[in-house]
Write an enzyme that holds these catalytic residues in place. Sequence first.
Site, PDB file in Angstrom:
ATOM      1  N   MET A 113      15.564  24.236 -22.108  1.00  0.00           N
ATOM      2  CA  MET A 113      14.361  25.042 -22.309  1.00  0.00           C
ATOM      3  C   MET A 113      14.393  25.700 -23.674  1.00  0.00           C
ATOM      4  O   MET A 113      15.373  26.339 -24.045  1.00  0.00           O
ATOM      5  CB  MET A 113      14.271  26.095 -21.184  1.00  0.00           C
ATOM      6  CG  MET A 113      13.131  27.090 -21.332  1.00  0.00           C
ATOM      7  SD  MET A 113      11.518  26.256 -21.197  1.00  0.00           S
ATOM      8  CE  MET A 113      10.544  27.260 -22.323  1.00  0.00           C
ATOM      9  N   GLU A 114      13.260  25.560 -24.390  1.00  0.00           N
ATOM     10  CA  GLU A 114      13.212  25.900 -25.813  1.00  0.00           C
ATOM     11  C   GLU A 114      12.996  27.375 -26.148  1.00  0.00           C
ATOM     12  O   GLU A 114      12.499  27.676 -27.240  1.00  0.00           O
ATOM     13  CB  GLU A 114      12.097  25.090 -26.461  1.00  0.00           C
ATOM     14  CG  GLU A 114      10.644  25.506 -26.062  1.00  0.00           C
ATOM     15  CD  GLU A 114      10.064  24.742 -24.885  1.00  0.00           C
ATOM     16  OE1 GLU A 114      10.859  24.259 -24.050  1.00  0.00           O
ATOM     17  OE2 GLU A 114       8.838  24.630 -24.779  1.00  0.00           O
ATOM     18  N   GLU A 156      14.432  20.250 -28.206  1.00  0.00           N
ATOM     19  CA  GLU A 156      14.216  21.700 -28.082  1.00  0.00           C
ATOM     20  C   GLU A 156      14.063  22.358 -29.453  1.00  0.00           C
ATOM     21  O   GLU A 156      13.311  23.315 -29.617  1.00  0.00           O
ATOM     22  CB  GLU A 156      15.342  22.363 -27.279  1.00  0.00           C
ATOM     23  CG  GLU A 156      15.609  21.766 -25.894  1.00  0.00           C
ATOM     24  CD  GLU A 156      14.381  21.589 -25.009  1.00  0.00           C
ATOM     25  OE1 GLU A 156      13.362  22.285 -25.236  1.00  0.00           O
ATOM     26  OE2 GLU A 156      14.431  20.734 -24.099  1.00  0.00           O
TER      27      GLU A 156
HETATM   28  N1  BES Z   1       9.807  22.864 -22.046  1.00  0.00           N
HETATM   29  C1  BES Z   1      10.653  21.935 -21.399  1.00  0.00           C
HETATM   30  C2  BES Z   1      11.403  22.505 -20.233  1.00  0.00           C
HETATM   31  C3  BES Z   1      10.567  22.655 -18.982  1.00  0.00           C
HETATM   32  C4  BES Z   1      10.301  21.553 -18.211  1.00  0.00           C
HETATM   33  C5  BES Z   1      10.075  23.867 -18.602  1.00  0.00           C
HETATM   34  C6  BES Z   1       9.529  21.691 -17.073  1.00  0.00           C
HETATM   35  C7  BES Z   1       9.299  24.020 -17.474  1.00  0.00           C
HETATM   36  C8  BES Z   1       9.026  22.919 -16.700  1.00  0.00           C
HETATM   37  C9  BES Z   1      11.675  21.357 -22.372  1.00  0.00           C
HETATM   38  O1  BES Z   1      11.294  21.392 -23.704  1.00  0.00           O
HETATM   39  C10 BES Z   1      11.845  19.918 -22.027  1.00  0.00           C
HETATM   40  O2  BES Z   1      10.905  19.204 -22.154  1.00  0.00           O
HETATM   41  N2  BES Z   1      13.026  19.492 -21.596  1.00  0.00           N
HETATM   42  C11 BES Z   1      13.287  18.142 -21.195  1.00  0.00           C
HETATM   43  C12 BES Z   1      14.278  17.468 -22.071  1.00  0.00           C
HETATM   44  C13 BES Z   1      13.681  16.612 -23.129  1.00  0.00           C
HETATM   45  C14 BES Z   1      14.716  15.903 -23.955  1.00  0.00           C
HETATM   46  C15 BES Z   1      12.649  15.633 -22.635  1.00  0.00           C
HETATM   47  C16 BES Z   1      13.866  18.194 -19.806  1.00  0.00           C
HETATM   48  O3  BES Z   1      14.181  19.270 -19.353  1.00  0.00           O
HETATM   49  O4  BES Z   1      13.999  17.153 -19.176  1.00  0.00           O
HETATM   50 ZN    ZN Z   2       9.917  19.991 -24.250  1.00  0.00          ZN
END
Ligand code: BES
Ligand code: ZN
Length: 808
Positions: free
Chosen positions: A198-199, A233
């Site tokens: 999470m960013e 991220e």
């Molecule tokens: N912003 C998301 C994390 C997130 C996902 C928050 C779902 C709330 C609900 C983060 O930037 C993200 O996309 N993470 C990915 C990894 C990425 C390399 C595709 C993940 O968690 O799978």
């Molecule tokens: Zn993301």
Amino acid sequence: MTDKTLRMLYIGLNSKLKQGQVYALTIEFHGDLSEGLNGFYKSRYTTSTGEERIIATTQFEPTDASAAFPCFDEPAFKATFTMSMVRDKDHISLFNMPLKSSTSYGSNGLILDKFNTTLKMSTYLVAFIVCDFEYKQKISGSGTRVRVYSQSEQVEDTPFALDAAAKIIDHYEDFFQVAYPLPKQDLVAIPDFSAGAMENWGLITYRETAILYKDGVSSDKDMQWVGVVTAHELAHQWFGNLVTMEWWNDLWLNEGFASYVEYIGTNFIKPEWKMLDQFLYQTFQRALVLDSLSNSHPISVPVSNPAQINEIFDNISYDKGASIIRMLANYLTDGIFKSGLTFYLKNNSYGNANMDDLWQALTQADAGHGDTNVKAMMDTWTLQMGYPVVTLTKDGNKVTATQQRFLIHPNGKASTSEFKSPFDYQWKIPFTYIQSDGKNDSMLIDSHSVDITLTGSPTWIKGNTRCTGFYRVNYDTANWNALIQQLGTDHSAFSSADRTSLVDDIFHLARAGHVAQTKALDLSLYLKKERNYVPLATTISNLGYIGEVFIGRDGYKLYKQYILQQLSDIIDEVGWNDTGTHLEKLRRGIVLGEANSCGHEASVNNSRTIFYEWMTKGTQVSPNLKYVIYCNGVRYGGEEEFQFVWKKYQDETVASEKRKLMAAAACTSDAGRLKRLLEWSTDESKVRSQDTESLISYVASNPNNGRHLAWDFLLENWDMLKKRYAADINMIGKMISKIVSGFSTQEELNMVTTFFTTHSTKGFGTRRIDQSIEKLHTNVDWMNTNEATVTKWFKDNVNPDKVPKMID
Ligand code: BES
Ligand code: ZN
């Protein structure tokens, strides 16, 4: 008064507010640490001496900041945040900004930490942690303090992520031409974590597998995942954090963009990983698959409550978003794309934007160069769902290109989709092609059909050069035959990206009934010569679809024989020494995995031998062979092997290793053991709740009836699962889709539809369920139409003398 669905609090006032007047609203707020994986929650780990440690951490995106403190919890309400935390002396506290002061607090030895105030930012990006972690630190080229925090016993596994982060920050500053605005960037490994990472601005939180890389233990794939997640991220620090979408309907601006730029960031630190080629296998193909369903959705969708917001964290927002941004970048050319991004980031810093703002900035950058009407083109990709197949029909040197929406199940029941296309399912397509004589051209297809005049008289043409456009290409039979012929005689006439797209297109066109299924199989014959990771993996995975729906049918054995016949040379070539380049290691993993699961005798024996050495003498297995050996040791072993791996899983503390052991346990061929795993999957003393879904999915993908066992488990535990995942509504939808999507008989279809007509799925992930049922329909129809023909094709094309020895 509160509204549970909208998660809103209404505050009634005695008198009318006056315009222009400043009011202060004070809310007394009390919140407990949550036991789930969102809001301000507890996470636990055990030290090597057996002590349990508890940490507190946050996960707010999309709508849980308001579970931790009162706020206008929407992305457009940007504010500055000032934070103080009280902790004991054995802990540290972390926040988005650096610590300003630590002073003693009260008489119990507590300490008050005060932090610098943040810049203007959205609530979902706020984060704070209380933990007992240690860190390693680097300073980036332009002076940002970068730290990776983890349990003290894991801090030796942080250098890869630390080094990657520092380099990628430098690269992004150069790429975006905008400085990273915060004084520090922390990356923290959290033992219990729902997503991958999470960013949070300046305080990125991670699942342990996405940040910790242990030399000699973790695999190259694990390392790549750390690189990719970090690049993703960090991309958000600009795209998402500095400039934020106005509202969640444009979530794809955040996630699609980061999912594209993650490849650029990773490619910068590891050019030899060829990430820009890997984009096709990972991101692009997944997007095309999901978006070929009539239950897909436009990239930009109206969402008005937390359940709907959660639902759009899906492969459309991520993978289609990334794919159409990549298409646009290629169309505008890199330089213009980059300067457009710089305009966008500078124009909207510390504010919010919607997609029109992005199109406007890119148009501004393109002015005087291509003068593209970016919005007119991109609206056709974002406001309607789906994508086109461009069919090329050649007549002498004239080619007619016609576009039509591509649906994997064109004759299926029209869905009750709530989405209507404003463009009648026509797209403005940046079209490109190459000819057998090396000539190439490009044009914008912006009507139903366009005539192209070829120069010279090539033997074949191939559309969508290097596969940069988000569409499929079909050809007349003569041209397909010429392409297949070329692949058979000298496949190096095509780039690996072009080979990848030929394979992926023909297999999906065949599934949708646009070309004969046998034509796709004819094309797959060239697999015998393919040595490149991405097209090889793509071909294996497309053939794998047939394997999946053939399980238990007469053709299954022939399918396995065909695969082994085609892979026999490369199986011998790659061997069992974990050496070579990164891509060679990834390739070996796929080839030997496939050899084992198709029952290649020599490979199975090898796996079993190495497994026994490990089990009985403790001989370590090479990192990139681990999964294959653990899995097949269990698959072809008995109770003892299963128990051994499960015990290792329980005791293991290295997250990437733990995951491999869990996946391996689910390779067992025994139904009783699979059932035990399903029972254990929801027992928190055995499996962290963050991993329940993975374990159930691993079981579901087990070819020995795993799908049915997982389905039965789902039904028996329906109420419990619904309760357990009440706060994480995506989870059940994801589980269902993993279980249901591979079913392929009419009985299975009836079984699943009956269940969902009698059980309410209100409140969580209904779109994922509709999509799964549509896939199931497709499978049933595919089997009815193709099973006999494909079985016959395998019979005709398998030469028993060329199939390596198989186990029964
Ligand atoms: N912003 C998301 C994390 C997130 C996902 C928050 C779902 C709330 C609900 C983060 O930037 C993200 O996309 N993470 C990915 C990894 C990425 C390399 C595709 C993940 O968690 O799978
Ligand atoms: Zn993301």
